[in-house]
Design an enzyme around this catalytic site. Structure first.
Site: not given
Length: 527
Positions: A284, A358
């Site tokens: 990120k 996820r």
């Protein structure tokens, strides 16, 4: 805080701060009794001063005035609630939060709160108590100035004045106790979210869960890497392999003592628990990484809710399932292009290591489904796409079981947490299609939050399921009502309310199904 009820006019009650919430237009010729009594004591100067300052009872308006000996209280605070026609308890909860912040600023120890007259007095009472408790929350553990202010006056006593003509009942006491318990659990969850990532890592989160379970008197099992390997949670292990901090698998169980109720199908709660998310090798940007200590907010909400659920004792089991790890870049990190095998045996091509939540959730949810729950609800700070769609204060809700979805949305509405249903459309499924595995973990940019929900759906089978994407509301960017900057504990109130309502429904159905007692034979009773 200590709460008590007072009888008679709020204006006559002793305390350092008298709080009077008002709807728009109630500062006119016929003010409510709470305001009329205070204004009379001020010889009409309270309303005059408030009007001169532009206070009209509009939403988020506040007005403070020193009593100068005219009241038992030292100051009076008027709070705007906005239009009565648009009122819901969340309006009062936010206003009570502003009152708590004002009390902190004025270093008030004792507060008198005049509960306004509304259609649902119990819901409004709960909103007042929750708003005060949540509004008084501050996370300043690491500030030197906080140590200096440790002995400064704090709000500890609240006297509640019910609307005129309303007599206190046992139900009022129960409402205060529940509201306080829910707010305290929410603030506990906020602490977990606000702690720095060098303090709350997977092991520390597991310890917090163990302490909570011990205090609540419920069962907890914490497992490490060997058990995760034994359970063949390949996606979970893939995400965890880049960090020096070991992953933890947490299972919290509330089981009713009643043998019949213990056999009911459980409610399963799953919380995302990435204690720090760097993005992995798909790193990120720095600005996006700074708040990634909050990527475990879903697990904090689930654990906070379990604190309250254990005390509520619903007539069915409730299980919490949490897979906790860090997503870090290193020589052992999982890579774009890797193929991981899930607990279900489905293979997943990794196209973005920053779509890690996820993966962990998929393995944990499939394990939760093996416990045969009646319903599964997961909370996760899953996608930035949901923040783009709904902003910082609205939770995205996904699921294709209408009954369960409606129950969760109604619980959220009653709890004052705003949610909006978004589609789980098969039209987006092509975005997750892989040329080399059963599916990809991340697809195109468009419909990102739907793609994530579709991925999770692969691991719940036919079980009624609701996915709550709390990426926006898990952290507040500014002060607002009872919120401060930082963790919000979003989801705790909704989960508790959902379980409460489900318990009421089940108890009602059991009462309906119970056979009528047979009349005793004979007309005489034994002495």
């Amino acid at each position: 805080m200590n709460y008590s009820f007072i009888s008679g006019e709020a204006a006559r009650a002793s305390g350092e701060l008298l709080v009077i919430p008002l709807f728009e237009g109630e500062t006119g010729d016929k003010p409510p009794a709470s305001l009329a009594g205070a204004d009379t004591a001020f010889e009409g100067r309270l309303l005059t001063a408030a009007t001169q300052e532009g206070f009209k009872g509009k939403g988020e308006q506040s007005f403070v005035m020193h009593a100068h000996g005219k009241l038992e209280a030292e100051r009076v605070l008027l709070l705007g609630l906005g239009s009565r026609n648009k009122y819901n308890p969340e309006v009062l909860r936010l206003a009570a939060g502003r009152a708590a912040k004002t009390a902190q600023r004025l270093k008030v120890r004792t507060l008198v709160f005049s509960v306004p007259e509304t259609q649902d007095a119990i819901a409004s009472l709960r909103a007042v108590v929750e708003g005060l408790e949540l509004g008084a929350y501050r996370f300043e553990r690491y500030k030197s100035s906080a140590k200096e202010e440790k002995n400064a006056p704090k709000l500890t006593t609240v006297r509640l004045a019910l609307p005129g003509g309303v007599d206190k009942t046992k139900e009022h006491d129960q409402a205060v106790a529940l509201a306080q318990r829910v707010a305290e659990a929410t603030n506990w969850a906020r602490d977990l979210v606000n702690e720095p990532p060098n303090v709350v890592n997977p092991e520390a989160l597991a310890r917090a869960a163990q302490d909570m379970a011990k205090e609540a008197g419920i069962k907890i099992t914490v497992s490490g890497r060997k058990e995760i390997e034994r359970l063949k949670m390949g996606m979970f292990l893939g995400v965890a392999q880049g960090s020096i901090n070991e992953p933890k698998l947490i299972h919290v169980e509330y089981t009713p003592k009643n043998a019949k109720h213990a056999k009911n199908a459980p409610v399963a709660l799953v919380g995302k628990a990435i204690t720090f998310d760097s993005g992995g090798l798909s790193l990120k940007p720095s600005d996006s990484m700074i708040e990634m200590k909050t990527d475990m907010a879903g697990s904090a909400a689930v654990l906070g809710a379990m604190r309250v659920i254990a005390a509520l004792k619903p007539p069915f089991p409730v299980h919490a399932f949490i897979g906790s790890c860090e997503n870090m870049p290193s020589g052992t990190s999982y890579r774009p292009g890797d193929i991981l095998t899930s607990r279900l045996g489905k293979t997943v091509e990794i196209t973005n290591t920053d779509a890690e939540g996820r993966l962990v959730l998929g393995d944990v949810m499939s394990w939760a489904i093996e416990h045969k729950p009646a319903v599964l609800i997961d909370l996760a700070t899953l996608t930035g796409a949901c923040v783009i769609a709904l902003g910082n204060y609205i939770v995205g809700a996904f699921g294709d079981h209408d009954g369960t979805m409606n129950d969760v949305l109604e619980a959220a509405r009653a709890a004052g947490e705003e949610m909006w249903r978004l589609p789980v459309s098969e039209l987006q499924k092509d975005a997750l299609r892989s040329e080399v595995a059963d599916m990809k973990n991340s697809g195109e940019r468009w419909g990102g939050s739907i793609n994530a929900a579709l991925f999770l759906k692969e691991f719940v089978g036919d079980t009624p399921w609701v996915h709550l994407d709390i990426a926006g509301p898990s952290v507040s960017p500014k002060e607002r009502g009872y919120l401060g900057k930082g963790g919000t504990g979003v989801g705790v109130r909704t989960l508790v309310e959902y379980v409460r309502r489900r318990a009421t429904q089940l108890e009602g159905s059991e009462a309906t199904e119970a056979p009528a007692s047979k009349p005793a034979r004979g007309g005489k009773s034994k002495a």
